[in-house]
Design a protein around this motif. Structure first.
Motif, PDB file in Angstrom:
ATOM      1  N   LYS A 198       6.036  -5.813   9.222  1.00 16.64           N
ATOM      2  CA  LYS A 198       5.460  -6.270   8.024  1.00 16.64           C
ATOM      3  C   LYS A 198       5.470  -5.886   6.759  1.00 16.64           C
ATOM      4  O   LYS A 198       5.739  -6.524   5.834  1.00 16.64           O
ATOM      5  N   LEU A 199       4.096  -4.611   6.658  1.00 18.94           N
ATOM      6  CA  LEU A 199       4.421  -4.443   5.263  1.00 18.94           C
ATOM      7  C   LEU A 199       5.610  -3.293   4.644  1.00 18.94           C
ATOM      8  O   LEU A 199       5.420  -3.388   3.650  1.00 18.94           O
ATOM      9  N   ARG A 200       6.391  -2.938   5.406  1.00 11.42           N
ATOM     10  CA  ARG A 200       8.051  -2.604   5.075  1.00 11.42           C
ATOM     11  C   ARG A 200       8.849  -3.571   4.735  1.00 11.42           C
ATOM     12  O   ARG A 200       9.041  -3.627   4.137  1.00 11.42           O
ATOM     13  N   ILE A 201       8.705  -4.693   5.103  1.00 10.15           N
ATOM     14  CA  ILE A 201       9.616  -6.416   4.965  1.00 10.15           C
ATOM     15  C   ILE A 201       8.641  -6.707   4.042  1.00 10.15           C
ATOM     16  O   ILE A 201       9.477  -6.466   2.817  1.00 10.15           O
ATOM     17  N   HIS A 202       7.229  -6.616   3.570  1.00 10.64           N
ATOM     18  CA  HIS A 202       7.097  -6.982   2.382  1.00 10.64           C
ATOM     19  C   HIS A 202       7.193  -6.004   1.279  1.00 10.64           C
ATOM     20  O   HIS A 202       7.783  -6.807  -0.181  1.00 10.64           O
ATOM     21  N   LEU A 203       7.099  -4.622   1.146  1.00  8.72           N
ATOM     22  CA  LEU A 203       7.555  -3.662   0.311  1.00  8.72           C
ATOM     23  C   LEU A 203       9.285  -3.025  -0.089  1.00  8.72           C
ATOM     24  O   LEU A 203       9.371  -2.300  -0.500  1.00  8.72           O
ATOM     25  N   LYS A 206      12.538   0.480   4.104  1.00 10.15           N
ATOM     26  CA  LYS A 206      13.960   0.916   5.070  1.00 10.15           C
ATOM     27  C   LYS A 206      13.221   1.762   6.591  1.00 10.15           C
ATOM     28  O   LYS A 206      13.793   1.538   7.716  1.00 10.15           O
ATOM     29  N   ASN A 207      12.594   2.147   6.434  1.00  7.36           N
ATOM     30  CA  ASN A 207      11.394   2.805   7.543  1.00  7.36           C
ATOM     31  C   ASN A 207      10.252   3.124   6.723  1.00  7.36           C
ATOM     32  O   ASN A 207       9.657   3.053   5.461  1.00  7.36           O
ATOM     33  N   LYS A 208       9.367   3.706   8.037  1.00  2.00           N
ATOM     34  CA  LYS A 208       8.031   4.192   7.463  1.00  2.00           C
ATOM     35  C   LYS A 208       8.027   5.819   6.410  1.00  2.00           C
ATOM     36  O   LYS A 208       7.049   5.315   6.025  1.00  2.00           O
ATOM     37  N   VAL A 209       9.448   6.187   6.330  1.00  4.49           N
ATOM     38  CA  VAL A 209       9.158   7.275   5.603  1.00  4.49           C
ATOM     39  C   VAL A 209       8.765   6.441   4.409  1.00  4.49           C
ATOM     40  O   VAL A 209       8.059   6.729   2.895  1.00  4.49           O
ATOM     41  N   HIS A 210      10.236   5.790   4.125  1.00  3.80           N
ATOM     42  CA  HIS A 210      10.459   4.917   3.060  1.00  3.80           C
ATOM     43  C   HIS A 210       9.353   4.471   2.384  1.00  3.80           C
ATOM     44  O   HIS A 210       8.987   4.226   1.350  1.00  3.80           O
ATOM     45  N   LEU A 211       8.409   3.868   3.967  1.00  4.13           N
ATOM     46  CA  LEU A 211       7.165   2.827   2.873  1.00  4.13           C
ATOM     47  C   LEU A 211       6.355   3.794   2.226  1.00  4.13           C
ATOM     48  O   LEU A 211       5.780   3.072   1.072  1.00  4.13           O
ATOM     49  N   ILE A 212       6.055   4.745   3.142  1.00  4.73           N
ATOM     50  CA  ILE A 212       5.238   5.729   2.275  1.00  4.73           C
ATOM     51  C   ILE A 212       5.931   6.153   1.124  1.00  4.73           C
ATOM     52  O   ILE A 212       4.783   5.980   0.019  1.00  4.73           O
ATOM     53  N   ALA A 213       6.430   6.748   0.905  1.00  4.81           N
ATOM     54  CA  ALA A 213       7.286   7.078  -0.234  1.00  4.81           C
ATOM     55  C   ALA A 213       7.031   5.813  -2.222  1.00  4.81           C
ATOM     56  O   ALA A 213       6.147   6.410  -2.723  1.00  4.81           O
ATOM     57  N   ILE A 214       7.467   4.381  -1.218  1.00  5.30           N
ATOM     58  CA  ILE A 214       7.531   3.295  -2.343  1.00  5.30           C
ATOM     59  C   ILE A 214       5.030   2.717  -2.131  1.00  5.30           C
ATOM     60  O   ILE A 214       4.859   2.837  -3.774  1.00  5.30           O
ATOM     61  N   THR A 215       5.010   3.580  -1.355  1.00  4.59           N
ATOM     62  CA  THR A 215       3.630   3.286  -1.916  1.00  4.59           C
ATOM     63  C   THR A 215       2.846   4.355  -2.567  1.00  4.59           C
ATOM     64  O   THR A 215       1.979   4.200  -3.274  1.00  4.59           O
ATOM     65  N   LYS A 216       3.308   5.178  -2.489  1.00  3.39           N
ATOM     66  CA  LYS A 216       3.378   6.341  -3.538  1.00  3.39           C
ATOM     67  C   LYS A 216       3.506   6.277  -4.801  1.00  3.39           C
ATOM     68  O   LYS A 216       2.522   6.732  -5.667  1.00  3.39           O
ATOM     69  N   ASP A 217       4.568   5.664  -4.695  1.00  6.87           N
ATOM     70  CA  ASP A 217       5.435   5.665  -6.448  1.00  6.87           C
ATOM     71  C   ASP A 217       4.664   4.758  -6.920  1.00  6.87           C
ATOM     72  O   ASP A 217       4.117   4.459  -8.530  1.00  6.87           O
ATOM     73  N   LEU A 218       3.286   3.737  -6.345  1.00 10.61           N
ATOM     74  CA  LEU A 218       3.129   2.476  -7.060  1.00 10.61           C
ATOM     75  C   LEU A 218       1.468   2.979  -7.071  1.00 10.61           C
ATOM     76  O   LEU A 218       0.831   1.828  -7.116  1.00 10.61           O
TER      77      LEU A 218
END
Length: 221
Positions: A198-203, A206-218
């Motif tokens: 759900k968090l991946r879709i919200h943000l 594409k995957n967990k690594v990308h999820l971590i990268a996005i949240t770090k950028d934010l």
């Protein structure tokens, strides 16, 4: 009656914009501060001189430079000032996008309004100022409006806790055990996997690594 307003923002252009709003009326006296410590001392001095400020307009994030400072964020400044002058009105004027941080400002720091720095922000700030001085109340509609802003990232504190564990290499099994121990729900492996998706879709990750990268950028983790 003249209302004294202190604008605490690191950037001169922001202070100038706010002054232009206030100078439309002759009932405001406006001063500026670039640092949290400077704002704190000005408010303390005004109280001592028996001419206290009525309103503080401040950012949350202040640039660091060669100066050594005791107060380094909007939250620290607001907390310190509330101890000096509990009845002062406060508008946070910031480009903050973390919804949980904004909620905390209303819940834990009792601010009056949050205005997002962006398109039409001058109009929104003017509206917030009028709500405070004309209605003389904390305006709940402005709080709701702030929390519904399209630029916000609606991530909860427990979402951050989950993403931090993922970024630290925890497996689903380890996260499940950690959450059960801390009393965080949901805490089964399957529900945590669904939560991550759900968090991946919200943000749009594409995957967990990308999820971590996005949240770090934010700046969320």
């Amino acid at each position: 009656m003249t209302n004294k307003v202190l604008v605490a923002d690191y950037f001169d252009c922001i202070s100038l914009s706010v002054k232009q709003i206030l100078e439309k009326s002759d009932v405001f006296e406006t001063n500026e501060a670039k640092y949290c410590d400077e704002a704190y001392l000005k408010i303390k001095r005004a109280i001592s001189d028996n001419i206290p400020y009525n309103l503080l307009i401040c950012d949350l994030n202040f640039k660091t430079d060669h100066k050594n400072t005791n107060l380094n964020s909007g939250e620290e400044l607001i907390s310190a000032i509330k101890k000096l002058q509990p009845d002062i009105k406060i508008i946070v004027f910031s480009d903050e996008v973390k919804s949980f941080r904004i909620k905390s400002l209303f819940k834990n720091y009792n601010i009056n309004s949050f205005v997002y720095k962006g398109r039409n922000s001058v109009i929104e700030l003017d509206k917030a100022i009028q709500a405070i001085f004309v209605e003389e109340i904390k305006n709940p509609s402005l709080e709701i409006e702030a929390l519904n802003h399209k630029s916000l990232v609606n991530i909860r504190e427990r979402d951050i806790s989950l993403i931090k564990l993922i970024s630290n290499g925890y497996t689903l099994s380890e996260i499940s055990k950690d959450f059960k121990k801390s009393g965080i729900n949901p805490n089964s492996e399957s529900s945590i996997e669904k939560w991550i998706n759900k968090l991946r879709i919200h943000l749009n990750a594409k995957n967990k690594v990308h999820l971590i990268a996005i949240t770090k950028d934010l700046g969320l983790i």
